[in-house]
Scaffold this motif. Sequence first.
Motif, PDB file in Angstrom:
ATOM      1  N   LEU A 144      24.832  -8.749  64.821  1.00 57.42           N
ATOM      2  CA  LEU A 144      25.627  -8.916  63.920  1.00 57.42           C
ATOM      3  C   LEU A 144      25.838  -7.694  63.152  1.00 57.42           C
ATOM      4  O   LEU A 144      25.406  -6.734  63.121  1.00 57.42           O
ATOM      5  CB  LEU A 144      25.059  -9.694  62.700  1.00 57.42           C
ATOM      6  CG  LEU A 144      24.433 -11.425  62.925  1.00 57.42           C
ATOM      7  CD1 LEU A 144      23.882 -11.980  61.828  1.00 57.42           C
ATOM      8  CD2 LEU A 144      25.886 -12.010  63.158  1.00 57.42           C
ATOM      9  N   ASN A 145      27.241  -7.685  62.919  1.00 55.91           N
ATOM     10  CA  ASN A 145      28.098  -6.392  62.314  1.00 55.91           C
ATOM     11  C   ASN A 145      27.884  -6.293  60.881  1.00 55.91           C
ATOM     12  O   ASN A 145      28.127  -6.688  59.965  1.00 55.91           O
ATOM     13  CB  ASN A 145      29.581  -6.482  62.642  1.00 55.91           C
ATOM     14  CG  ASN A 145      30.309  -5.250  62.144  1.00 55.91           C
ATOM     15  OD1 ASN A 145      29.546  -4.183  61.641  1.00 55.91           O
ATOM     16  ND2 ASN A 145      31.590  -5.108  62.127  1.00 55.91           N
ATOM     17  N   ARG A 146      26.848  -5.093  60.630  1.00 52.56           N
ATOM     18  CA  ARG A 146      26.349  -4.820  59.296  1.00 52.56           C
ATOM     19  C   ARG A 146      27.560  -4.679  58.087  1.00 52.56           C
ATOM     20  O   ARG A 146      27.297  -4.549  57.089  1.00 52.56           O
ATOM     21  CB  ARG A 146      25.504  -3.807  59.349  1.00 52.56           C
ATOM     22  CG  ARG A 146      23.937  -3.926  59.962  1.00 52.56           C
ATOM     23  CD  ARG A 146      23.508  -5.461  59.758  1.00 52.56           C
ATOM     24  NE  ARG A 146      21.905  -5.310  60.093  1.00 52.56           N
ATOM     25  CZ  ARG A 146      21.433  -5.526  61.485  1.00 52.56           C
ATOM     26  NH1 ARG A 146      22.342  -5.933  62.267  1.00 52.56           N
ATOM     27  NH2 ARG A 146      20.260  -5.656  61.634  1.00 52.56           N
ATOM     28  N   GLU A 147      28.556  -4.019  58.675  1.00 54.50           N
ATOM     29  CA  GLU A 147      29.738  -3.700  58.159  1.00 54.50           C
ATOM     30  C   GLU A 147      30.682  -4.832  57.469  1.00 54.50           C
ATOM     31  O   GLU A 147      31.519  -4.782  56.816  1.00 54.50           O
ATOM     32  CB  GLU A 147      30.723  -2.544  58.808  1.00 54.50           C
ATOM     33  CG  GLU A 147      29.741  -1.144  59.180  1.00 54.50           C
ATOM     34  CD  GLU A 147      29.146  -0.768  57.983  1.00 54.50           C
ATOM     35  OE1 GLU A 147      29.855  -0.634  57.021  1.00 54.50           O
ATOM     36  OE2 GLU A 147      28.086  -0.136  58.022  1.00 54.50           O
ATOM     37  N   SER A 148      30.565  -5.920  58.184  1.00 52.02           N
ATOM     38  CA  SER A 148      31.333  -7.134  57.915  1.00 52.02           C
ATOM     39  C   SER A 148      30.857  -7.550  56.703  1.00 52.02           C
ATOM     40  O   SER A 148      29.724  -7.685  56.156  1.00 52.02           O
ATOM     41  CB  SER A 148      31.016  -8.259  58.894  1.00 52.02           C
ATOM     42  OG  SER A 148      31.309  -9.332  58.458  1.00 52.02           O
ATOM     43  N   PHE A 149      32.045  -8.017  55.789  1.00 50.00           N
ATOM     44  CA  PHE A 149      31.801  -8.456  54.225  1.00 50.00           C
ATOM     45  C   PHE A 149      30.910  -9.600  54.365  1.00 50.00           C
ATOM     46  O   PHE A 149      30.059  -9.806  53.445  1.00 50.00           O
ATOM     47  CB  PHE A 149      33.349  -8.793  53.940  1.00 50.00           C
ATOM     48  CG  PHE A 149      33.125  -9.175  52.447  1.00 50.00           C
ATOM     49  CD1 PHE A 149      32.884  -8.620  51.256  1.00 50.00           C
ATOM     50  CD2 PHE A 149      33.253 -10.853  52.437  1.00 50.00           C
ATOM     51  CE1 PHE A 149      32.871  -9.230  50.249  1.00 50.00           C
ATOM     52  CE2 PHE A 149      33.104 -11.371  51.052  1.00 50.00           C
ATOM     53  CZ  PHE A 149      32.990 -10.560  50.030  1.00 50.00           C
ATOM     54  N   ALA A 150      30.964 -10.635  55.307  1.00 46.12           N
ATOM     55  CA  ALA A 150      30.402 -11.751  55.532  1.00 46.12           C
ATOM     56  C   ALA A 150      28.850 -11.486  55.473  1.00 46.12           C
ATOM     57  O   ALA A 150      27.888 -12.242  55.067  1.00 46.12           O
ATOM     58  CB  ALA A 150      30.869 -12.871  56.439  1.00 46.12           C
ATOM     59  N   VAL A 151      28.639 -10.722  56.555  1.00 45.63           N
ATOM     60  CA  VAL A 151      27.309 -10.036  56.871  1.00 45.63           C
ATOM     61  C   VAL A 151      26.566  -9.629  55.588  1.00 45.63           C
ATOM     62  O   VAL A 151      25.419  -9.818  55.483  1.00 45.63           O
ATOM     63  CB  VAL A 151      27.089  -9.513  58.001  1.00 45.63           C
ATOM     64  CG1 VAL A 151      25.930  -8.771  58.716  1.00 45.63           C
ATOM     65  CG2 VAL A 151      27.826 -10.108  59.252  1.00 45.63           C
ATOM     66  N   ARG A 152      27.410  -8.799  54.963  1.00 44.34           N
ATOM     67  CA  ARG A 152      26.876  -7.877  53.834  1.00 44.34           C
ATOM     68  C   ARG A 152      26.366  -8.880  52.705  1.00 44.34           C
ATOM     69  O   ARG A 152      25.411  -8.489  52.037  1.00 44.34           O
ATOM     70  CB  ARG A 152      27.729  -7.026  53.050  1.00 44.34           C
ATOM     71  CG  ARG A 152      28.013  -5.838  54.235  1.00 44.34           C
ATOM     72  CD  ARG A 152      28.466  -4.535  53.395  1.00 44.34           C
ATOM     73  NE  ARG A 152      29.664  -4.882  52.530  1.00 44.34           N
ATOM     74  CZ  ARG A 152      30.793  -4.758  53.081  1.00 44.34           C
ATOM     75  NH1 ARG A 152      31.265  -4.308  54.358  1.00 44.34           N
ATOM     76  NH2 ARG A 152      31.842  -4.955  52.133  1.00 44.34           N
ATOM     77  N   GLN A 153      26.822 -10.113  52.722  1.00 45.59           N
ATOM     78  CA  GLN A 153      26.453 -11.211  51.611  1.00 45.59           C
ATOM     79  C   GLN A 153      25.039 -11.639  51.865  1.00 45.59           C
ATOM     80  O   GLN A 153      24.546 -12.274  50.948  1.00 45.59           O
ATOM     81  CB  GLN A 153      27.514 -12.336  51.456  1.00 45.59           C
ATOM     82  CG  GLN A 153      28.939 -11.848  51.411  1.00 45.59           C
ATOM     83  CD  GLN A 153      29.044 -10.804  50.073  1.00 45.59           C
ATOM     84  OE1 GLN A 153      28.559 -11.495  48.901  1.00 45.59           O
ATOM     85  NE2 GLN A 153      29.571  -9.642  50.229  1.00 45.59           N
ATOM     86  N   HIS A 154      24.575 -11.567  53.191  1.00 43.83           N
ATOM     87  CA  HIS A 154      23.384 -11.999  53.460  1.00 43.83           C
ATOM     88  C   HIS A 154      22.298 -10.931  54.196  1.00 43.83           C
ATOM     89  O   HIS A 154      21.461 -11.336  54.921  1.00 43.83           O
ATOM     90  CB  HIS A 154      23.481 -13.184  54.467  1.00 43.83           C
ATOM     91  CG  HIS A 154      24.286 -14.227  54.279  1.00 43.83           C
ATOM     92  ND1 HIS A 154      24.058 -15.162  53.448  1.00 43.83           N
ATOM     93  CD2 HIS A 154      25.856 -14.408  54.349  1.00 43.83           C
ATOM     94  CE1 HIS A 154      24.846 -15.911  53.154  1.00 43.83           C
ATOM     95  NE2 HIS A 154      26.204 -15.815  53.803  1.00 43.83           N
ATOM     96  N   LEU A 155      22.817  -9.851  53.982  1.00 42.57           N
ATOM     97  CA  LEU A 155      22.056  -8.702  54.416  1.00 42.57           C
ATOM     98  C   LEU A 155      20.424  -8.755  54.399  1.00 42.57           C
ATOM     99  O   LEU A 155      19.694  -8.141  55.405  1.00 42.57           O
ATOM    100  CB  LEU A 155      22.658  -7.402  54.067  1.00 42.57           C
ATOM    101  CG  LEU A 155      22.323  -6.064  54.922  1.00 42.57           C
ATOM    102  CD1 LEU A 155      22.936  -6.154  56.284  1.00 42.57           C
ATOM    103  CD2 LEU A 155      22.951  -4.691  54.074  1.00 42.57           C
TER     104      LEU A 155
ATOM    105  N   ALA B 225      22.428 -18.893  60.144  1.00 41.33           N
ATOM    106  CA  ALA B 225      23.206 -19.685  61.386  1.00 41.33           C
ATOM    107  C   ALA B 225      25.072 -19.695  61.028  1.00 41.33           C
ATOM    108  O   ALA B 225      25.720 -19.703  62.104  1.00 41.33           O
ATOM    109  CB  ALA B 225      22.839 -21.372  61.248  1.00 41.33           C
ATOM    110  N   PRO B 226      25.602 -19.682  60.054  1.00 49.18           N
ATOM    111  CA  PRO B 226      26.981 -19.454  59.615  1.00 49.18           C
ATOM    112  C   PRO B 226      27.391 -18.248  60.202  1.00 49.18           C
ATOM    113  O   PRO B 226      28.673 -18.461  60.424  1.00 49.18           O
ATOM    114  CB  PRO B 226      26.902 -19.847  58.402  1.00 49.18           C
ATOM    115  CG  PRO B 226      25.656 -20.499  57.843  1.00 49.18           C
ATOM    116  CD  PRO B 226      24.620 -19.822  58.568  1.00 49.18           C
ATOM    117  N   LEU B 227      26.633 -17.116  60.448  1.00 46.18           N
ATOM    118  CA  LEU B 227      27.086 -15.831  60.847  1.00 46.18           C
ATOM    119  C   LEU B 227      27.165 -15.843  62.275  1.00 46.18           C
ATOM    120  O   LEU B 227      27.737 -14.875  62.792  1.00 46.18           O
ATOM    121  CB  LEU B 227      26.175 -14.871  60.154  1.00 46.18           C
ATOM    122  CG  LEU B 227      26.320 -14.800  58.643  1.00 46.18           C
ATOM    123  CD1 LEU B 227      25.266 -13.807  58.296  1.00 46.18           C
ATOM    124  CD2 LEU B 227      27.549 -14.513  57.907  1.00 46.18           C
ATOM    125  N   VAL B 228      26.377 -16.694  63.034  1.00 42.68           N
ATOM    126  CA  VAL B 228      26.156 -16.357  64.290  1.00 42.68           C
ATOM    127  C   VAL B 228      27.172 -17.400  65.523  1.00 42.68           C
ATOM    128  O   VAL B 228      27.521 -18.465  64.960  1.00 42.68           O
ATOM    129  CB  VAL B 228      24.843 -16.723  64.847  1.00 42.68           C
ATOM    130  CG1 VAL B 228      24.394 -16.595  66.292  1.00 42.68           C
ATOM    131  CG2 VAL B 228      23.906 -15.843  64.173  1.00 42.68           C
TER     132      VAL B 228
END
Length: 321
Positions: A7-18, A46-49
């Motif tokens: 997962l891309n840690r710079e993604s906005f969606a990923v940062r919400q669940h970092l 799961a929603p991020l993958v």
Amino acid sequence: MRKVQELNRESFAVRQHLKYVELYAEPDNYAALTYEDTLRIRDELAPLVTPDEDDPKAMRFDALMYGIELAYLVGKKYTRARSDLMKKVSGIAGVANIPEIKAQSDLIDKILHTDYLDNVGINEFEHIRENLRNLIKYIPVSAVQYTTNFDDEILSMDWNESELENDDLKNYKAKAEFYVRQHQDETVIAKLRGNVPLNQGDVEALEKILWSEVGSREDYEAEIGAKPLGEFVREIVGLDMKAAKEAFAAYMDGASLDSWQIYFANQIVEYIVHNGLIKDLSVLQEAPFTDKGSIVAIFTDLTVWAGTRKVIEGINANAVA
């Protein structure tokens, strides 16, 4: 775990669940997952993958095999689907120079040249699906194909048995192979599979089957050529393992073969069981026959090789009257 680590840690969606991304990116945290862990992974990760891309041809093969499995479970015939499966496996076999395909050669040979499909269940169908799905992409494309995706609701599904004259079996060779596989208990076909010598009556029975019931003599010669009828049938049904071993047993017991020679003879048995006979002896110069060395290296005493060859020639001869 691999998908979480990617997962891309710079993604906005990923940062919400970092917090959870970093927690479950660590392999150690999978050693003893609790029920609460599974809920967090479901809700937070799961929603991020995104799923891996899959080959459409492999997915269509999955659908074919699942249809066969469903038909098997509900006790329905799957003749048309089996015909489709045979065509796909035959297509794979046609490009057997690819290493991935060579690795599945035993399974492919069993499907094409034995009664394997007549005796399989769900586990075997799954084995076929899992081992062949990624090989479908290698089948050469002979015509333009169009893929459609309609959203119409399926109101019902009917399973219909295909017949010998359907479009999937419109060419003579396919009809003949279909007939032979479905009638292996007929005397002459059973003789060929059991390495029993044919008589004139057997030849006449084959002529009636292949030159009358399945098609004409002209059809046979147009697609098969001058190959003897018995050889053609033997190549379809293969040779019974017991019969093949018995053909070699007397010779091997009296010839005092060493371990390499026994290995070589066993490879011949395996080959003949799958292919029915060996007409072109050049195949013996390839793996697996050469795994222990060439024929010259293994049979330093050529009289021993001559005896082995005589057994092969005898098996071949029993396919011809």
